[in-house]
Design a protein around this motif. Structure first.
Motif, mmCIF file in Angstrom:
data_model
loop_
_atom_site.group_PDB
_atom_site.id
_atom_site.type_symbol
_atom_site.label_atom_id
_atom_site.label_comp_id
_atom_site.label_asym_id
_atom_site.label_seq_id
_atom_site.Cartn_x
_atom_site.Cartn_y
_atom_site.Cartn_z
ATOM 1 N N CYS A 73 0.851 -1.198 0.000
ATOM 2 C CA CYS A 73 0.000 0.000 0.000
ATOM 3 C C CYS A 73 0.878 1.236 0.000
ATOM 4 O O CYS A 73 1.609 1.473 0.960
ATOM 5 N N PRO A 74 0.811 2.051 -1.057
ATOM 6 C CA PRO A 74 1.640 3.255 -1.143
ATOM 7 C C PRO A 74 0.960 4.502 -0.566
ATOM 8 O O PRO A 74 1.532 5.586 -0.589
ATOM 9 N N HIS A 75 -0.270 4.324 -0.073
ATOM 10 C CA HIS A 75 -1.101 5.484 0.273
ATOM 11 C C HIS A 75 -0.855 5.999 1.683
ATOM 12 O O HIS A 75 -0.385 5.275 2.553
ATOM 13 N N HIS A 76 -1.239 7.255 1.886
ATOM 14 C CA HIS A 76 -1.285 7.814 3.238
ATOM 15 C C HIS A 76 -2.086 9.099 3.203
ATOM 16 O O HIS A 76 -2.032 9.833 2.213
ATOM 17 N N GLU A 87 -7.935 7.964 1.413
ATOM 18 C CA GLU A 87 -8.300 7.010 2.470
ATOM 19 C C GLU A 87 -8.564 5.681 1.775
ATOM 20 O O GLU A 87 -9.683 5.372 1.419
ATOM 21 N N CYS A 88 -7.500 4.932 1.568
ATOM 22 C CA CYS A 88 -7.630 3.703 0.788
ATOM 23 C C CYS A 88 -8.192 2.569 1.639
ATOM 24 O O CYS A 88 -8.396 2.715 2.840
ATOM 25 N N HIS A 89 -8.383 1.438 1.008
ATOM 26 C CA HIS A 89 -8.873 0.252 1.716
ATOM 27 C C HIS A 89 -7.764 -0.766 1.947
ATOM 28 O O HIS A 89 -8.013 -1.858 2.434
ATOM 29 N N CYS A 90 -6.543 -0.388 1.562
ATOM 30 C CA CYS A 90 -5.473 -1.380 1.654
ATOM 31 C C CYS A 90 -4.488 -1.131 2.788
ATOM 32 O O CYS A 90 -3.797 -2.062 3.209
ATOM 33 N N ARG A 91 -4.397 0.090 3.291
ATOM 34 C CA ARG A 91 -3.415 0.342 4.341
ATOM 35 C C ARG A 91 -3.824 -0.383 5.618
ATOM 36 O O ARG A 91 -4.904 -0.126 6.167
ATOM 37 N N LYS A 92 -2.959 -1.277 6.099
ATOM 38 C CA LYS A 92 -3.252 -1.964 7.356
ATOM 39 C C LYS A 92 -3.380 -0.926 8.472
ATOM 40 O O LYS A 92 -2.617 0.031 8.469
HETATM 41 ZN ZN LIG Z 1 -3.564 1.795 0.288
#
Ligand SMILES: [Zn+2]
Length: 176
Positions: free
Chosen positions: A99-102, A113-118
């Motif tokens: 997950c590259p998001h933040h 606000e992704c669904h992959c970030r733990k």
């Molecule tokens: Zn993500």
């Protein structure tokens, strides 16, 4: 319809690994091969998983991409390096999700606000929807509460890694 289409693929249990702090030493945003150091017993653990016919998956938060510390290309280089190293030892990872998001990302494309970030279970669910995993016998190995939470929300068991030989942890818990 072909025979393959009529036959359900055989399900197999999976071992999901967090990356930084579980497979490699966590030096804060590891993104260069020179900074990548395997955890004791990690290669052995993956090879044993391969031999026992587990799927081996990696699910890793890489917000350093969104924060602008490094690029997705850097992530791919590290993951290629890991697979090459494993191959030399007769081992492999079946799939890696990151997950590259933040929410504080400096690049708009990652500032979601992704669904992959733990602790969200998106990466786990994505893999479960793509691979014939025997969910009830699968486990995620992580070193942080967010890993364990992601496993719970993804519907799989979890195992806390607190240092030492990774393969011993899996053996002591009956997975190897
Ligand atoms: Zn993500």
């Amino acid at each position: 319809m072909t025979q393959a289409n009529r036959t359900n693929p055989k399900t197999r249990p999976a071992i999901f690994f967090d990356r930084d702090g579980v497979l490699n030493q966590d030096h804060d945003y590891v993104h260069k091969i020179v900074d990548f150091h395997w955890i004791e017993g990690a290669i052995e653990a993956i090879r044993c998983c391969n031999e026992l016919d587990y799927f081996v998956f990696v699910v890793t938060n890489q917000s350093g991409v969104g924060r602008g510390y490094y690029t997705e290309q850097d992530v791919h280089i590290i993951h290629t390096y890991m697979q090459d190293e494993l191959k030399h030892h007769g081992a492999h990872i079946d799939a890696i999700r990151y997950c590259p998001h933040h929410r504080d990302a400096i690049h708009a494309e990652y500032k979601i606000e992704c669904h992959c970030r733990k602790p969200k279970p998106g990466m786990i669910k994505d893999i479960l929807s793509s691979w014939p995993v025997e969910i009830s016998k699968s486990v995620l190995v992580g070193d942080k509460p967010t890993d364990l939470e992601a496993a719970k929300r993804g519907g799989i068991r979890s195992l806390l890694y607190e240092g030492g030989d990774l393969s011993v942890l899996l053996k002591n818990n009956g997975y190897l």
